[in-house]
Design an enzyme around this catalytic site. Structure first.
Site, PDB file in Angstrom:
ATOM      1  N   CYS A 136       2.042   1.120  -4.215  1.00  0.00           N
ATOM      2  CA  CYS A 136       1.981   1.807  -2.918  1.00  0.00           C
ATOM      3  C   CYS A 136       2.082   0.845  -1.741  1.00  0.00           C
ATOM      4  CB  CYS A 136       0.682   2.581  -2.822  1.00  0.00           C
ATOM      5  SG  CYS A 136      -0.785   1.567  -3.099  1.00  0.00           S
ATOM      6  N   HIS A 142      -5.307   3.326  -1.572  1.00  0.00           N
ATOM      7  CA  HIS A 142      -3.900   3.718  -1.482  1.00  0.00           C
ATOM      8  C   HIS A 142      -3.330   3.296  -0.132  1.00  0.00           C
ATOM      9  CE1 HIS A 142      -0.356   5.814  -2.608  1.00  0.00           C
ATOM     10  NE2 HIS A 142      -0.518   6.867  -1.842  1.00  0.00           N
ATOM     11  N   GLN A 156       6.944   5.990  -6.205  1.00  0.00           N
ATOM     12  CA  GLN A 156       6.470   4.742  -6.823  1.00  0.00           C
ATOM     13  C   GLN A 156       6.305   4.846  -8.336  1.00  0.00           C
ATOM     14  OE1 GLN A 156       2.555   5.192  -4.553  1.00  0.00           O
ATOM     15  NE2 GLN A 156       1.823   4.095  -6.351  1.00  0.00           N
TER      16      GLN A 156
END
Ligand SMILES: *[C@@H]1O[C@H](CO)[C@@H](O)[C@H](O)[C@H]1NC(C)=O
Ligand SMILES: *[C@@H]1O[C@H](CO)[C@@H](O)[C@H](O)[C@H]1NC(C)=O
Length: 478
Positions: free
Chosen positions: A289, A425, A283
């Site tokens: 994410c 995340h 990423q």
């Protein structure tokens, strides 16, 4: 009605800046239900041990680059926030001052260098640093460093000059103008035009009035008044200085619940062995994410329904998903909805990843995979395992703190280091099993193949660590 709403929002503004200025150290958020969108910016506690490390790094770089006589050290952390990218991007606002150590002293001794007592020699500066930290590579980079001299140290926040009793407009405006002039001098403000200056004066006035109301209502020892933020609206303040942490309610759009698995979970399962998982991606320095988690899930769903493993486009989501925040974070539940609305996903090759937001370049003619709906899984880890084994890789989100330092093996961080409410995340569960008797989840990350075990992270399974069970979802392809 209008006025009271406005007032409320201004009151909130002052409370915010007061909390920010006076009691920031209490803001560790450890037990509050803060669930940010994965990838978004999060406020960091001043006592956070990793923050200290980052501050020392920033100091070191600052001193190497400066040409002063004395080594300078951070006197105060004004604010700090972080964002999970590939590694972590920190934004720090700190005050720096001269120590008694000459520049010729070793940098390693900085921590024991005392500050100049005389404010004129301390020469306090306010600096903004952006630091990109990749712990598993022991690498940190300064992305941005901007410093300016701090305002004179005299701390008199209380406003006594403004009349509370009715006064003639003239008197009031003289008082106001002189307070504003003082503010402009103290904080070295300059405005581009007369119009801008007038606008700032009006905002300043509103903020002061609110401060007076707050002062009169306050039952504790807080003081309210002019601060360096007094010419900013609440919105400006929030976007400049606070994390865009999403509102805690309404964050997670409720999805349809997934039907339970038909059979209990087999002892272990790994979708990589069944061709349902594309190679590990990267990423970069973008909080995307959530897009990688979702494409990973859809790649699996498409493979299981259509028999073809594609690599799907995250950039399409970064550019075209208006429900999420591109490189500023997002939610898988929003992304499914956006994909349904768009009509599907292009392939990685057709819509290549750049790692920054561009204008949307999606074309329906290039759709390679579509979805028909999305579901949310149970929060029970056994049920998640059973569902995964039957239906494919699962989009999940977690607290990535422990991931930052991970190299290999099954990670089992202490709960205090992995608050299940601080989810930052999003990743992909591709399997589970046991390693020498230790149950684990196999997690596909999006930080490149040089992260962890060939791009994968293994997390202890069975005690809902790091909030791994909180946001499990999948797209549905009919
Ligand atoms: C005040 O701001 C101006 C530009 O905005 C800058 O050039 C100047 O150096 C600043 N002075 C101080 C004392 O901060
Ligand atoms: C699923 O979605 C696709 C694309 O939008 C559509 O063509 C198809 O008819 C849908 N299938 C079902 C069963 O609804």
């Amino acid at each position: 009605m209008e006025t009271s709403c406005h007032l409320l929002s201004t009151v909130f503004f002052i409370i915010t800046i007061t909390v920010f200025g006076l009691v920031q150290s209490q803001n560790d958020g450890s037990d509050r239900g803060l669930v940010g969108a994965p990838g978004s910016t999060i406020q960091v506690s001043v006592s956070d041990p990793t923050l200290q490390k980052v501050v020392r790094f920033a100091e070191g770089r600052y001193n190497v680059g400066s040409n002063g006589i004395y080594l300078r050290r951070v006197t105060k952390i004004v604010s700090a926030s972080k964002q999970v990218v590939k590694g972590v991007k920190y934004s720090l606002v700190v005050e720096l001052g001269n120590t008694l150590c000459k520049k010729t002293a070793a940098l390693a001794d900085l921590a024991i260098c005392e500050f100049h007592a005389d404010p004129n020699k301390l020469k306090t500066e306010v600096c903004l640093f952006e630091i990109w930290d990749i712990p598993w590579q022991s690498k940190s980079t300064v992305l941005k460093q901007k410093c300016q001299p701090a305002a004179p140290t005299k701390e008199t926040n209380k406003i006594e000059t403004l009349p509370t009793s009715p006064s003639t407009p003239d008197e009031e405006s003289v008082e106001l103008l002189s307070a504003f002039k003082e503010f402009v001098t103290k904080y070295n403000r300059s405005y581009s035009s007369q119009e801008e200056a007038d606008k700032r004066l009006r905002i300043f006035q509103e903020n002061l009035q609110t401060a007076q109301i707050l002062q009169s209502l306050d039952q504790g020892s807080a003081e309210y008044g002019v601060t360096k933020f007094s010419d900013l609206t609440e919105e400006e303040f929030r976007s400049l200085y606070l994390n865009p942490l999403l509102s805690q309610q309404n964050l997670h759009r409720p999805l349809k619940p997934a039907g339970p698995a038909r059979n209990p979970a087999p002892p272990s399962w790994d979708w990589r062995e069944h061709g349902a998982v594309s190679p590990v991606k990267n990423q970069g320095m973008c909080g995307s994410c959530w897009a990688f988690s979702v494409t990973g899930n859809i790649e699996g769903q498409w493979f299981l329904k259509r028999g073809e493993l594609l690599s799907l486009s995250e950039q399409e989501l970064v550019d075209c998903d208006r429900l999420d925040q591109a490189c500023g974070g997002g939610l898988p539940s929003n992304a499914y909805e956006a994909i349904e609305k768009l009509g599907g996903l292009e392939t990685e090759t057709d819509y290549t990843y750049t790692g920054h937001k561009q204008s949307c370049d999606f074309s329906t003619g290039k759709v390679a995979a579509y979805i028909n709906s999305s579901v949310e899984l149970s929060k029970d880890e056994n049920e998640i395992a059973a569902w995964l084994a039957e239906n494919g890789p699962v989009s999940v989100a977690l607290n990535a703190f422990a991931m930052q330092f991970y190299r290999k093996g099954v990670s089992h961080p202490l709960k205090i280091f992995c608050n299940p409410w601080m989810i930052d995340h999003a990743v992909l569960l591709v399997g589970y099993g046991d390693r020498n008797g230790t149950p684990f989840w196999a997690i596909k990350n999006s930080w490149g193949e040089d992260y962890g075990e060939e791009g994968y992270y293994y997390l202890y399974r069975g005690s809902r660590l790091c909030g791994i069970n909180k946001m499990c979802s999948s797209a549905v392809v009919n």
